[in-house]
Design a protein around this motif. Structure first.
Motif, PDB file in Angstrom:
ATOM      1  N   VAL A  34      40.478  93.539  42.716  1.00 18.55           N
ATOM      2  CA  VAL A  34      40.027  92.878  43.950  1.00 18.55           C
ATOM      3  C   VAL A  34      38.936  91.861  43.647  1.00 18.55           C
ATOM      4  O   VAL A  34      38.928  90.743  44.188  1.00 18.55           O
ATOM      5  N   ALA A  35      37.999  92.232  42.762  1.00 15.67           N
ATOM      6  CA  ALA A  35      36.930  91.299  42.408  1.00 15.67           C
ATOM      7  C   ALA A  35      37.480  90.046  41.731  1.00 15.67           C
ATOM      8  O   ALA A  35      37.028  88.924  42.000  1.00 15.67           O
ATOM      9  N   ALA A  36      38.474  90.234  40.849  1.00 19.17           N
ATOM     10  CA  ALA A  36      39.073  89.076  40.184  1.00 19.17           C
ATOM     11  C   ALA A  36      39.790  88.187  41.184  1.00 19.17           C
ATOM     12  O   ALA A  36      39.723  86.955  41.114  1.00 19.17           O
ATOM     13  N   GLY A  37      40.500  88.813  42.159  1.00 25.01           N
ATOM     14  CA  GLY A  37      41.171  88.016  43.186  1.00 25.01           C
ATOM     15  C   GLY A  37      40.193  87.221  44.022  1.00 25.01           C
ATOM     16  O   GLY A  37      40.420  86.046  44.331  1.00 25.01           O
ATOM     17  N   ILE A  38      39.070  87.861  44.389  1.00 23.35           N
ATOM     18  CA  ILE A  38      38.065  87.143  45.178  1.00 23.35           C
ATOM     19  C   ILE A  38      37.459  86.002  44.371  1.00 23.35           C
ATOM     20  O   ILE A  38      37.228  84.898  44.889  1.00 23.35           O
ATOM     21  N   ALA A  39      37.208  86.258  43.072  1.00 27.01           N
ATOM     22  CA  ALA A  39      36.635  85.204  42.230  1.00 27.01           C
ATOM     23  C   ALA A  39      37.587  84.021  42.100  1.00 27.01           C
ATOM     24  O   ALA A  39      37.174  82.858  42.192  1.00 27.01           O
ATOM     25  N   LEU A  40      38.867  84.304  41.891  1.00 22.57           N
ATOM     26  CA  LEU A  40      39.835  83.209  41.775  1.00 22.57           C
ATOM     27  C   LEU A  40      39.964  82.450  43.089  1.00 22.57           C
ATOM     28  O   LEU A  40      40.077  81.221  43.101  1.00 22.57           O
ATOM     29  N   ALA A  41      39.958  83.201  44.198  1.00 22.03           N
ATOM     30  CA  ALA A  41      40.053  82.533  45.495  1.00 22.03           C
ATOM     31  C   ALA A  41      38.834  81.647  45.743  1.00 22.03           C
ATOM     32  O   ALA A  41      38.948  80.561  46.313  1.00 22.03           O
ATOM     33  N   THR A  42      37.660  82.114  45.296  1.00 24.52           N
ATOM     34  CA  THR A  42      36.448  81.319  45.468  1.00 24.52           C
ATOM     35  C   THR A  42      36.481  80.062  44.608  1.00 24.52           C
ATOM     36  O   THR A  42      36.097  78.977  45.049  1.00 24.52           O
ATOM     37  N   MET A  43      36.979  80.218  43.383  1.00 25.44           N
ATOM     38  CA  MET A  43      37.049  79.062  42.474  1.00 25.44           C
ATOM     39  C   MET A  43      37.986  77.998  43.012  1.00 25.44           C
ATOM     40  O   MET A  43      37.759  76.803  42.836  1.00 25.44           O
ATOM     41  N   HIS A  44      39.062  78.420  43.669  1.00 29.13           N
ATOM     42  CA  HIS A  44      40.060  77.466  44.153  1.00 29.13           C
ATOM     43  C   HIS A  44      39.961  77.237  45.656  1.00 29.13           C
ATOM     44  O   HIS A  44      40.901  76.734  46.262  1.00 29.13           O
ATOM     45  N   SER A  45      38.821  77.635  46.238  1.00 30.78           N
ATOM     46  CA  SER A  45      38.688  77.475  47.679  1.00 30.78           C
ATOM     47  C   SER A  45      38.669  76.021  48.107  1.00 30.78           C
ATOM     48  O   SER A  45      38.983  75.696  49.245  1.00 30.78           O
ATOM     49  N   GLY A  46      38.313  75.117  47.181  1.00 28.50           N
ATOM     50  CA  GLY A  46      38.290  73.698  47.527  1.00 28.50           C
ATOM     51  C   GLY A  46      39.619  73.012  47.376  1.00 28.50           C
ATOM     52  O   GLY A  46      39.761  71.837  47.744  1.00 28.50           O
ATOM     53  N   ASP A  47      40.612  73.717  46.828  1.00 30.82           N
ATOM     54  CA  ASP A  47      41.936  73.115  46.653  1.00 30.82           C
ATOM     55  C   ASP A  47      42.689  73.196  47.977  1.00 30.82           C
ATOM     56  O   ASP A  47      43.148  74.256  48.388  1.00 30.82           O
TER      57      ASP A  47
END
Length: 402
Positions: A34-47
């Motif tokens: 879950v933490a990895a998913g949130i981190a990836l979503a945060t990294m790509h939130s601007g896409d």
């Protein structure tokens, strides 16, 4: 008078501490996932857009080439439906189809009918066997392997001016060599093919990688992209969408159907992901299975007499009103015990045709009486069940003493 202390009872249920010890590894793995998913979503939130989208600034977007085209006066219009793409096609327009393999056969026919009469340019990115035959008749597509730097080796001015370019993906073969220009060959076949249709042309590009933001600056990628997409003042950037209503049209009403299976429509990345998850599940099963050793015999905390077990089961039968099971159990046990005494094998102990004649030969009882006692119906009430037990006991005693 001696005081009798009951032995402590044990429970097969797990206490909370044991449950925590057994599940903490799984919970930790889920927390990390879950933490990895949130981190990836945060990294790509601007896409805001996806792959090959001219509005996307991520590594797989195409905003860089779109901005360069705009600086040269080319207007870009992004569309996601076939109707929008065909409505804007014309002699002053370049129609870029980002994923032609996603189009249904009906959409492919509609798109070809439009481009054949538009007198403009059509650029097909990574058109493979599912689409190239319908969109460009007479051309075949085959896999060309990974993307690599290749020389033009052709007379196309755009390719010669660009020089070496990163291409690959698919290469193409055409039956009409007079009206085609083949460039950037791989294994003898071109990864870029220009088909002259008389009133317009179609460009087949085996891989879209040179349009990505992170690859545009490599080799002559930018030069080739600007020349192919900037030959007309207007560029229609068609990104096929699953929400396009034309994809649900029954193939123009002619009764034909899409021959592609459900697996063909799944992106290749999802198939590889499913395979990896299956492998992970197998490894997890092996990891858990290796902890299972042979059974260990343990001493029971209390000793239970056989008579107590019998009485306990009898109470359960009585509470459930299961006279049928109780009667079957009594009869089966009696048949098993008297069969060896009458010379009947244990295998035939429960066969009326074998056991009853053998018992009748040793007793004076008729076969009908034995049939009722050993294989009769279910007792109607508890009194009949007790009477059956007495009859079985008497019969076994007579067989033993005869």
């Amino acid at each position: 008078m001696t005081e009798v202390t009951a032995a402590p009872t044990t429970s097969a249920s797990l206490v909370p501490h044991q449950i925590w010890i057994r599940t903490r590894g799984l919970l930790l793995a889920l927390l990390i996932l879950v933490a990895a998913g949130i981190a990836l979503a945060t990294m790509h939130s601007g896409d805001q857009h996806g792959r090959l989208d001219p509005r996307s600034a991520d590594r797989y977007g195409s905003r860089a080439v779109a901005e360069l085209l705009k600086e040269r006066g080319v207007s870009i219009h992004v569309v996601t439906t076939l109707d929008e793409a065909t409505a804007q096609a014309g002699p002053e327009t370049t129609l870029l189809v980002a994923s032609p393999n996603l189009l249904t056969p009906h959409q492919q026919r509609e798109l070809r009918a439009t481009t054949d009469h538009s007198a403009g340019r059509t650029v097909l990115l990574a058109a493979g066997p599912p689409s190239v035959g319908a969109l460009v008749p007479g051309v075949r597509a085959e896999s060309a392997g990974p993307v690599a730097t290749r020389a033009p080796q052709c007379s196309l001015p755009a390719a010669r001016n660009a020089g070496d370019v990163e291409t690959g993906g698919f290469h193409y073969a055409s039956d009409d060599l007079d009206n085609t220009i083949a460039c950037f060959p791989s294994n003898g076949l071109p990864t870029l093919l220009l088909v002259d249709q008389g009133v317009g042309d179609t460009v087949l590009l085996g891989s879209p990688d040179l349009l990505y933001n992170d690859r545009l600056g490599n080799q002559g990628n930018a030069s080739l992209a600007l020349q192919l997409l900037g030959s007309r003042p207007h560029l229609v950037w068609y990104l096929p969408s699953l929400t396009d209503t034309s994809a649900a049209t029954a193939n123009g009403g002619n009764g034909a159907h899409d021959d592609r299976s459900f697996v063909d429509l799944i992106p290749q990345g999802w198939l590889w992901g499913t395979l990896q998850l299956a492998l992970a599940a197998v490894l997890a099963a092996i990891w858990r299975a290796r902890r299972l050793g042979p059974l260990v015999t343990e001493r029971l905390p209390v000793a239970i007499r056989a008579s107590e077990s019998t009485e306990g089961r009898a109470r359960l039968y009585r509470r459930a009103n299961a006279r049928d099971r109780a009667a079957d159990s009594l009869r089966a046990a009696t048949r098993t015990r008297i069969a060896p005494l009458t010379g009947v094998s244990p295998r035939d102990a429960h066969s009326p045709a074998t056991l009853i004649p053998a018992v009748s030969a040793r007793l004076s009882t008729t076969g009908s009486d034995l049939q009722a006692v050993l294989f009769g119906p279910v007792p109607s009430d508890d009194a009949a069940l007790v009477q059956l037990a007495d009859q079985l006991d008497t019969l076994e005693r007579e067989v033993r003493t005869s």
